[in-house]
Structure formats: structure tokens, C-alpha cells
Design a protein around this motif. Structure first.
Motif, mmCIF file in Angstrom:
data_model
loop_
_atom_site.group_PDB
_atom_site.id
_atom_site.type_symbol
_atom_site.label_atom_id
_atom_site.label_comp_id
_atom_site.label_asym_id
_atom_site.label_seq_id
_atom_site.Cartn_x
_atom_site.Cartn_y
_atom_site.Cartn_z
ATOM 1 N N ILE A 10 1.219 -16.655 -23.403
ATOM 2 C CA ILE A 10 2.599 -16.202 -23.257
ATOM 3 C C ILE A 10 2.923 -16.044 -21.775
ATOM 4 C CG2 ILE A 10 4.255 -14.393 -23.807
ATOM 5 C CD1 ILE A 10 2.544 -13.707 -26.240
ATOM 6 N N PRO A 11 3.798 -16.866 -21.212
ATOM 7 C CA PRO A 11 4.215 -16.681 -19.811
ATOM 8 C C PRO A 11 5.063 -15.412 -19.690
ATOM 9 C CG PRO A 11 4.748 -18.888 -20.623
ATOM 10 C CD PRO A 11 4.414 -18.047 -21.810
ATOM 11 N N LEU A 12 4.663 -14.494 -18.828
ATOM 12 C CA LEU A 12 5.389 -13.243 -18.655
ATOM 13 C C LEU A 12 6.439 -13.427 -17.570
ATOM 14 C CD1 LEU A 12 2.455 -10.678 -18.862
ATOM 15 C CD2 LEU A 12 3.966 -11.490 -20.681
ATOM 16 N N ILE A 23 1.045 -4.364 -18.387
ATOM 17 C CA ILE A 23 0.232 -3.152 -18.298
ATOM 18 C C ILE A 23 0.075 -2.485 -19.662
ATOM 19 C CG2 ILE A 23 0.749 -2.735 -15.874
ATOM 20 C CD1 ILE A 23 2.740 -0.613 -16.764
ATOM 21 N N ALA A 24 0.804 -2.966 -20.671
ATOM 22 C CA ALA A 24 0.644 -2.465 -22.038
ATOM 23 C C ALA A 24 1.152 -3.519 -22.999
ATOM 24 C CB ALA A 24 1.396 -1.150 -22.234
ATOM 25 N N ILE A 25 0.449 -3.687 -24.121
ATOM 26 C CA ILE A 25 0.800 -4.684 -25.130
ATOM 27 C C ILE A 25 0.631 -4.056 -26.514
ATOM 28 C CG2 ILE A 25 0.252 -6.950 -26.115
ATOM 29 C CD1 ILE A 25 -0.926 -7.757 -23.453
ATOM 30 N N ALA A 26 1.574 -4.333 -27.410
ATOM 31 C CA ALA A 26 1.453 -3.875 -28.794
ATOM 32 C C ALA A 26 1.937 -4.982 -29.720
ATOM 33 C CB ALA A 26 2.273 -2.600 -29.024
ATOM 34 N N PRO A 32 2.026 -10.905 -36.554
ATOM 35 C CA PRO A 32 0.908 -11.094 -35.625
ATOM 36 C C PRO A 32 1.220 -11.947 -34.405
ATOM 37 C CG PRO A 32 0.578 -12.366 -37.634
ATOM 38 C CD PRO A 32 1.743 -11.459 -37.884
ATOM 39 N N THR A 33 2.315 -12.706 -34.420
ATOM 40 C CA THR A 33 2.662 -13.521 -33.257
ATOM 41 C C THR A 33 3.814 -12.910 -32.450
ATOM 42 O OG1 THR A 33 4.173 -14.902 -34.560
ATOM 43 C CG2 THR A 33 1.877 -15.641 -34.372
ATOM 44 N N SER A 34 4.158 -11.655 -32.765
ATOM 45 C CA SER A 34 5.219 -10.970 -32.024
ATOM 46 C C SER A 34 4.614 -9.763 -31.316
ATOM 47 C CB SER A 34 6.336 -10.507 -32.955
ATOM 48 O OG SER A 34 6.970 -11.619 -33.559
ATOM 49 N N VAL A 35 4.853 -9.673 -30.003
ATOM 50 C CA VAL A 35 4.270 -8.586 -29.222
ATOM 51 C C VAL A 35 5.323 -7.960 -28.321
ATOM 52 C CG1 VAL A 35 1.938 -9.537 -29.224
ATOM 53 C CG2 VAL A 35 3.518 -10.175 -27.397
ATOM 54 N N ALA A 36 5.194 -6.642 -28.142
ATOM 55 C CA ALA A 36 6.001 -5.923 -27.158
ATOM 56 C C ALA A 36 5.139 -5.711 -25.920
ATOM 57 C CB ALA A 36 6.468 -4.588 -27.715
ATOM 58 N N VAL A 37 5.707 -5.956 -24.756
ATOM 59 C CA VAL A 37 4.945 -5.932 -23.507
ATOM 60 C C VAL A 37 5.702 -5.142 -22.448
ATOM 61 C CG1 VAL A 37 3.935 -7.345 -21.670
ATOM 62 C CG2 VAL A 37 3.961 -8.203 -24.021
ATOM 63 N N ILE A 38 4.990 -4.278 -21.727
ATOM 64 C CA ILE A 38 5.563 -3.705 -20.511
ATOM 65 C C ILE A 38 5.257 -4.673 -19.380
ATOM 66 C CG2 ILE A 38 5.548 -1.824 -18.842
ATOM 67 C CD1 ILE A 38 4.873 0.108 -20.998
ATOM 68 N N ASN A 39 6.298 -5.321 -18.852
ATOM 69 C CA ASN A 39 6.161 -6.265 -17.750
ATOM 70 C C ASN A 39 6.352 -5.550 -16.419
ATOM 71 O OD1 ASN A 39 5.721 -8.476 -19.329
ATOM 72 N ND2 ASN A 39 7.756 -9.354 -19.109
ATOM 73 N N VAL A 40 5.485 -5.828 -15.472
ATOM 74 C CA VAL A 40 5.617 -5.291 -14.112
ATOM 75 C C VAL A 40 5.673 -6.457 -13.141
ATOM 76 C CG1 VAL A 40 4.563 -3.864 -12.322
ATOM 77 C CG2 VAL A 40 4.368 -3.193 -14.709
ATOM 78 N N GLY A 41 6.664 -6.448 -12.268
ATOM 79 C CA GLY A 41 6.829 -7.529 -11.321
ATOM 80 C C GLY A 41 5.698 -7.583 -10.310
ATOM 81 N N GLN A 42 5.162 -8.774 -10.084
ATOM 82 C CA GLN A 42 4.091 -8.922 -9.097
ATOM 83 C C GLN A 42 4.605 -8.727 -7.684
ATOM 84 O OE1 GLN A 42 1.951 -12.580 -9.708
ATOM 85 N NE2 GLN A 42 1.533 -12.160 -11.856
ATOM 86 N N ALA A 43 5.851 -9.127 -7.432
ATOM 87 C CA ALA A 43 6.411 -8.980 -6.093
ATOM 88 C C ALA A 43 7.011 -7.600 -5.873
ATOM 89 C CB ALA A 43 7.470 -10.051 -5.849
ATOM 90 N N ILE A 50 10.473 -3.576 -20.701
ATOM 91 C CA ILE A 50 9.827 -3.937 -21.962
ATOM 92 C C ILE A 50 10.496 -5.191 -22.514
ATOM 93 C CG2 ILE A 50 9.393 -3.241 -24.349
ATOM 94 C CD1 ILE A 50 9.195 -0.390 -23.407
ATOM 95 N N VAL A 51 9.663 -6.169 -22.854
ATOM 96 C CA VAL A 51 10.133 -7.430 -23.422
ATOM 97 C C VAL A 51 9.367 -7.672 -24.724
ATOM 98 C CG1 VAL A 51 10.450 -9.908 -23.037
ATOM 99 C CG2 VAL A 51 10.505 -8.321 -21.095
ATOM 100 N N VAL A 52 10.050 -8.192 -25.744
ATOM 101 C CA VAL A 52 9.405 -8.585 -26.997
ATOM 102 C C VAL A 52 9.361 -10.106 -27.048
ATOM 103 C CG1 VAL A 52 9.528 -8.566 -29.511
ATOM 104 C CG2 VAL A 52 10.116 -6.510 -28.223
ATOM 105 N N TYR A 53 8.161 -10.640 -27.289
ATOM 106 C CA TYR A 53 7.964 -12.093 -27.365
ATOM 107 C C TYR A 53 7.616 -12.477 -28.802
ATOM 108 C CZ TYR A 53 7.456 -11.815 -22.257
ATOM 109 O OH TYR A 53 7.642 -11.587 -20.917
ATOM 110 N N ASP A 54 8.273 -13.514 -29.294
ATOM 111 C CA ASP A 54 7.963 -14.100 -30.601
ATOM 112 C C ASP A 54 7.414 -15.503 -30.369
ATOM 113 O OD1 ASP A 54 9.118 -11.929 -32.261
ATOM 114 O OD2 ASP A 54 11.003 -12.621 -31.377
ATOM 115 N N ASN A 55 6.137 -15.705 -30.681
ATOM 116 C CA ASN A 55 5.503 -17.004 -30.418
ATOM 117 C C ASN A 55 5.713 -17.454 -28.966
ATOM 118 O OD1 ASN A 55 4.386 -17.718 -33.083
ATOM 119 N ND2 ASN A 55 6.537 -17.695 -33.713
ATOM 120 N N GLY A 56 5.665 -16.493 -28.053
ATOM 121 C CA GLY A 56 5.793 -16.797 -26.640
ATOM 122 C C GLY A 56 7.212 -16.840 -26.112
ATOM 123 N N VAL A 57 8.216 -16.711 -26.990
ATOM 124 C CA VAL A 57 9.622 -16.776 -26.575
ATOM 125 C C VAL A 57 10.188 -15.359 -26.483
ATOM 126 C CG1 VAL A 57 11.911 -17.648 -27.134
ATOM 127 C CG2 VAL A 57 9.875 -19.011 -27.688
#
Length: 222
Positions: A10-12, A23-26, A32-43, A50-57
Motif C-alpha cells: 500500500i503506497p502511503l 505509525i499505527a495500523i488497524a 481483511p483488505t481494508s486498513v486504517a492508518v495514521i500517516n506521518v509526513g516524511q518531510a 488518518i487514512v483508510v485504504y481499501d485494497n491499497g486505494v
């Protein structure tokens, strides 16, 4: 898991912004192919959302990026809920509903419950600060004696009657109904607060701290 192979990457990303790290995934309930993610910017580390991805989208709706969230707990329901606090000097509590188009704030940030980490079962939520309550009902039931470190990792027993946290080099057990300390297990060598903690076997806990993975068994753990 059965084949020990990666079946999805999954590209963040958030729009045209630079890459992020998680920094956190649920994993969402029954998805099973849907996840909630706390995204933190590298820059820009303060760019958190928080972003929810379904099959990477990614779903189109995302939480604002000015909330410095550091972790969350996913509670199944209709809709599923994420509960979190931020990393500010005066922490705020966040209730976030996962809807079809993504995460939405279910209530304004508030001071409902202190703690960085949470454990949940049914409608019960226990914070690393030792508070026990039901955020859906806006009710705090009590505070577990001995649970005084809001940064400690916390997990519930298999029957959800006990909570365990790791602080000051020991595992502390507390009753979520009477709010009394039930015992403690020294863990020599642990210097820092664990990043996370999970149940392991019948009477064990596993957690990460000091760049090590620790496995502890004790009759205090049920």
C-alpha cells in the motif's frame, strides 16, 4: 500468512504530497483488505492524518492534518470507531467514525479520557492512564489504582475483567470493575515504556521495549 509472502503493498500517499510512513495500523472488522492508518509526513512530521485504504486505494475522506495523533484503538460497531489521543502537553481525546467514504470526526476533541494507548472490549475502553469508561455513552466508570503512566501500553485479559500495563520495569494487573491493583510482575532490564503489548499464550504477555521483544509468563496474567 500461510505462504509467508507479501500479497499487497500500500503506497502511503495523500494526494500530491510526498510519501508518508505509518505509525499505527488497524484492520477493519470483517474487511481483511481494508486498513486504517495514521500517516506521518516524511518531510513534515507535524503533517499527521488518518487514512483508510481499501485494497491499497485511499478513501476520499481523511482526518485533518493538524491533529498530532500518535496511536489509536479500533472498536468494531456500526460504524467502526477509532479512539485516540494526541501528543500535545494537554492531550485531547478523539472519537473518529469510519464511514463508507473514510474517517470522520464523530465529536469535537475533548478531555474525556487521559492516555496515549487504549484497550477495548465491547463498549469498554481502558486507557494507559488507568481510566475505564464507555466513550459512546460519554461515561467514565473509574480509575485503576497503580495505572499512572499515560504512555504505558495496555491490554485486556481474555475475559476482559483485567487490564495489564507495563511501567517502571514491571507488569501491573488491575481489575476493570473494582479498579484495584491485582498484582505486579517485575521485568528486570526493561528501561523504557513499551511501544505495544499483546497477549501471548494462556498466561503470557509480549511487548516491544528498548529495541527488544520481551515475552513474560506469570500467573498474574489470565
Amino acid at each position: 500468512l500461510g505462504t509467508h509472502t507479501i500479497d499487497q503493498i500500500i503506497p502511503l500517499v495523500r494526494g500530491n504530497w510526498p510519501p508518508y510512513h505509518a505509525i499505527a495500523i488497524a484492520v477493519l472488522p470483517q474487511a481483511p483488505t481494508s486498513v486504517a492508518v495514521i500517516n506521518v509526513g516524511q518531510a513534515e512530521p507535524s503533517d499527521v492524518g488518518i487514512v483508510v485504504y481499501d485494497n491499497g486505494v485511499p478513501r476520499p475522506a481523511q482526518t485533518p492534518t493538524d491533529y498530532l495523533l500518535s496511536s489509536f484503538t479500533l472498536v468494531p460497531g456500526s460504524p467502526p470507531m477509532l479512539y485516540a489521543t494526541d501528543a500535545t502537553t494537554t492531550p485531547q481525546f478523539y472519537s473518529i467514525a469510519i464511514l463508507a467514504d473514510g474517517p470522520h470526526m464523530a465529536a469535537p476533541p475533548n478531555t474525556f479520557m487521559s492516555g496515549i494507548n487504549f484497550a477495548s472490549s465491547g463498549g469498554l475502553l481502558v486507557s494507559s492512564g488507568g481510566y475505564v469508561g464507555n466513550p459512546a455513552a460519554d461515561s467514565i466508570f473509574g480509575h485503576i489504582n497503580g495505572f499512572n503512566n499515560r504512555y504505558a501500553a495496555v491490554v485486556l485479559s481474555s475475559d476482559s475483567t483485567r487490564a495489564y500495563d507495563v511501567q517502571s520495569g514491571r507488569i501491573v494487573a488491575g481489575d476493570v470493575s473494582t479498579f484495584q491493583t491485582l498484582g505486579a510482575v517485575p521485568v528486570p532490564g526493561v528501561q523504557s515504556d513499551p511501544i505495544s503489548i499483546v497477549r501471548w499464550g494462556t498466561h503470557g504477555l509480549a511487548f516491544q521495549a528498548d529495541e527488544r521483544l520481551w515475552f513474560v509468563e506469570s500467573d498474574v496474567v489470565h
